[in-house]
Design an enzyme around this catalytic site. Structure first.
Site, short mmCIF file in Angstrom:
data_model
loop_
_atom_site.label_atom_id
_atom_site.label_comp_id
_atom_site.label_asym_id
_atom_site.label_seq_id
_atom_site.Cartn_x
_atom_site.Cartn_y
_atom_site.Cartn_z
N GLU A 160 0.80 -1.22 0.00
CA GLU A 160 0.00 0.00 0.00
C GLU A 160 0.84 1.27 0.00
OE1 GLU A 160 -0.85 -2.63 1.85
OE2 GLU A 160 -2.88 -3.11 1.19
N HIS A 173 -10.80 -4.94 10.50
CA HIS A 173 -11.44 -4.75 9.19
C HIS A 173 -12.75 -3.97 9.28
CE1 HIS A 173 -8.58 -7.76 7.85
NE2 HIS A 173 -8.96 -7.58 6.61
#
Lengths: 357, 326
Positions: free
Chosen positions: B60, B129
């Protein structure tokens, strides 16, 4: 992963245009013998300008005319000068926060750099960036970045854009040896090699990340193994020798421009000042003896000696070049000192662009 | 007007902007061959090829930085995070690089790029998450932050974001991809920074954004049966934030509840309440209340997860409280 995905942005292409450069031929044979006395004189001029400019920065800092963090480049000038002499005006340069010397070597106006350091409206970023954030769109100088390693993926992105547009420029990215331990560096190297991006990654190994010696920070001091880890060409070179820098750059630039492959270069150097203006040159984390020993390999002195021995530079000429460098630094100081501070209404400009496509 | 899913509305926006401007490209994990982890980029690799629909490794920080570099020299990257939870690894590039580049360079380097992906909790994905990130990015000058709650807004705002010359954080609702709604035919643009009054009523203002818009609409339906009519102000963009729209509604209803998916402390609601007390001090008939996630990491167990999330029941209780009906 399939071949297609792996090669995604790295499609075959044919080069257009011819590689020109700033006064030097980017061929692997480029060395002292291949350069001309005029080129060598330009190299000396560039290095001396950085030295004299940085000395004035130290003085201005002591007088409170420059604030914040200020990292001087003294001792490392053969790298900036050697590298910039091997790339074209349309290539890109991106660097970390020790950026004054590289900006000057790239051709950024000394007045604009000094005015930026003084926090003036006429500075390269209008006084909004300061010492660590010199940007200059005219010379494709993409900054001046203050987070160690953070700009290394950005360099890969510039390489990506070159490839995307089927251009034949290269992007040169400078950082210190301490950056080789940070994740951003590794992610960027992997992407640059995977996607075959035209980037030259340059580790300026001055042996200390701030006050921490490489032996205390890096499990394997041979930083070039990191090139192998990413299937990338790597070279190590004496960063105090401007000709060695140029030769190595010639190969790396050729590889990037023609073959679209990145290179990792370690340039071994030494900074003659502290990490920033807030630490002594020696005494805390390195000894005076070590400093003095390394200062014998002053890159300017080495170039001067070789030119002197070759009979192409007299002491009088050396003084003349030095005086010119001092005059440019003085002119930059005078310009900055006379320039206005940014008007307060500029506080809120440049936060957002008011345009869209 | 066609009824399409939130997912397809986003795909339409991507396709139209990729067709419109060849400087636009999409990169991220699984966006190309896999057609997107949430299928937002389905079919785009076939149409635009691997130079413009770019699969990345799981890196990322690296690919966010690649986007920044490409934007600096004139491309218009769309960087997809598989979810915004993973974008924490890239936050240096979003905050320290993209958001500040124009300012640090004195206006020399624009950042025409979009960071996008699913935001907020889904179902039983637990702590790492299930997070709503808008208040983090809304804090940063230099960023714009979009939080569309409907398919029409998803399409219209994404097109605006891609055309904007500033870095835009585009937060899609992970639970919204399958929701359906009418999307205007043809070119459909929603300007960034303009709220929409999604429901009109005189009794109380509910100010919300993103996934919570659907909750607010359900609340409006349920309360209407009891004769309570609420304004639903959908901010749509949380930076810049449409203060005038908030003030207009509160000055009419004299009561407000701020409904958001994220946590309480320094959440979007804190900012909205600050705007209300400044702009509507003399209009208020009751303290403004907030509805948000409980102040805990998201638990896994169904019953605990349900208890942790803001929902219609909690919102109705808050509305009745500010109306002194409880």
């Amino acid at each position: 992963m399939s071949t297609d995905a792996k090669r995604a942005p790295a499609q075959k292409r044919s080069d257009k245009g011819s590689p020109g450069n700033n006064g030097a031929d980017a061929s692997p044979q480029n060395d002292l013998a291949a350069t001309t006395p005029e080129v060598r004189r330009e190299l000396l001029r560039s290095m001396l300008l950085q030295r004299r400019f940085e000395e004035r920065c130290a003085e201005a800092y002591a007088l409170g005319k420059i604030g914040g963090f200020c990292h001087l480049y003294i001792g490392q000038e053969a790298i900036s000068t050697g590298v910039m002499s091997m790339i074209r005006p349309d290539d890109y340069v991106i660097t970390a926060y020790r950026d004054h010397g590289q900006a000057l070597a790239r051709g950024v106006s000394p007045r604009a750099v000094m005015a930026e350091l003084f926090g003036r409206d006429t500075g390269s970023s209008g006084g909004k960036g300061g010492s660590m954030h010199i940007f200059d769109a005219k010379t494709n100088f993409l900054g001046g970045h203050g987070i160690v390693g953070g700009h290394v993926p950005v360099a890969a992105g510039v390489g990506f854009a070159i490839k995307y547009r089927r251009g034949n420029q290269v992007c040169v990215c400078f950082f210190g040896e301490a950056a080789v331990n940070i994740g951003a560096f590794h992610e960027a190297l992997n992407l640059a090699s995977l996607w075959e991006l035209p980037v030259v990654f340059i580790i300026e190994n001055n042996r200390y990340g701030m006050g921490t010696a490489i032996s205390r920070s890096t499990a394997n001091e041979d930083v070039l193994v990191r090139a192998k880890g990413y299937r990338m060409e790597g070279e190590s070179v004496d960063g105090q020798d401007v000709f060695a820098v140029r030769e190595c750059m010639a190969r790396a630039v050729e590889r990037a421009r023609k073959e679209k492959r990145p290179t990792l270069i370690e340039m071994k150097t030494y900074r003659f000042m502290g990490h920033s203006m807030s630490d002594a040159a020696s005494g805390t984390y390195r000894t005076k003896d070590e400093l003095e020993e390394n200062m014998k390999r002053d890159p300017i002195l080495l170039l001067h000696n070789r030119m002197f021995e070759a009979g192409e530079l007299t002491e009088g000429e050396m003084h003349k070049i030095d005086d010119e460098a001092k005059a440019i630094a003085q002119d930059a100081w005078d310009f900055a000192d006379a320039s206005p501070e940014p008007p307060l209404e500029k506080l809120y400009t440049d936060v957002y662009a008011d345009t869209s496509s | 007007m066609a009824v399409v899913t939130y997912r397809d509305a986003l795909t339409q926006a991507l396709r139209e902007e990729l067709q419109r401007d060849d400087r636009v490209f999409l990169m991220g994990e699984e966006v190309a061959q896999y057609n997107g982890a949430y299928k937002v980029s389905k079919g785009l690799l076939d149409e635009f090829g691997p130079m413009r629909i770019v699969d990345t490794p799981i890196t990322e920080l690296g690919f966010a930085g690649v986007g920044v570099g490409a934007a600096m020299v004139g491309l218009r990257p769309i960087v997809e995070f598989m979810t915004w939870n993973f974008a924490l690894l890239a936050i240096d590039e979003v905050v320290n690089a993209a958001a500040k580049m124009l300012y640090m360079s004195g206006g020399q380097y624009k950042m025409p790029m979009v960071f996008r992906g699913p935001n907020g909790s889904a179902l039983q994905l637990s702590a790492q998450h299930s997070q709503a990130w808008e208040s983090w990015y809304a804090h940063i000058p230099g960023l714009k932050v979009c939080t569309p709650g409907t398919p029409a807004d998803a399409k219209g705002l994404l097109k605006s974001a891609i055309r904007d010359d500033n870095p835009v954080v585009f937060l899609e609702g992970e639970m919204l991809y399958n929701t359906k709604g009418e999307v205007p035919d043809g070119e459909h643009i929603v300007p960034i920074g303009v709220a929409e009054l999604k429901r009109e009523g005189d009794h109380c203002s509910v100010i919300t954004h993103g996934k919570m818009v659907l909750v607010a609409m359900k609340v409006a339906d349920d309360l209407a049966k009891e004769g309570i009519n609420i304004d639903v102000v959908d901010l749509r963009t949380v930076r810049p934030i449409d203060v005038e729209a908030i003030a207009r509604s509160v000055q009419k209803t004299n009561r407000a509840v701020v409904l958001e998916e994220g946590w309480e402390i320094c959440g979007m609601g804190s900012q909205v309440v600050d705007f209300i007390q400044r702009e509507c001090f003399d209009d208020l008939d009751a303290p403004v209340l907030r509805v948000h996630q409980e102040d805990v990491p998201m638990p896994y167990a169904k019953n605990l997860e349900r208890a942790a999330k803001p929902d219609a029941g909690k919102a109705i209780a808050a509305i009745k409280k500010v109306m002194y009906l409880d």
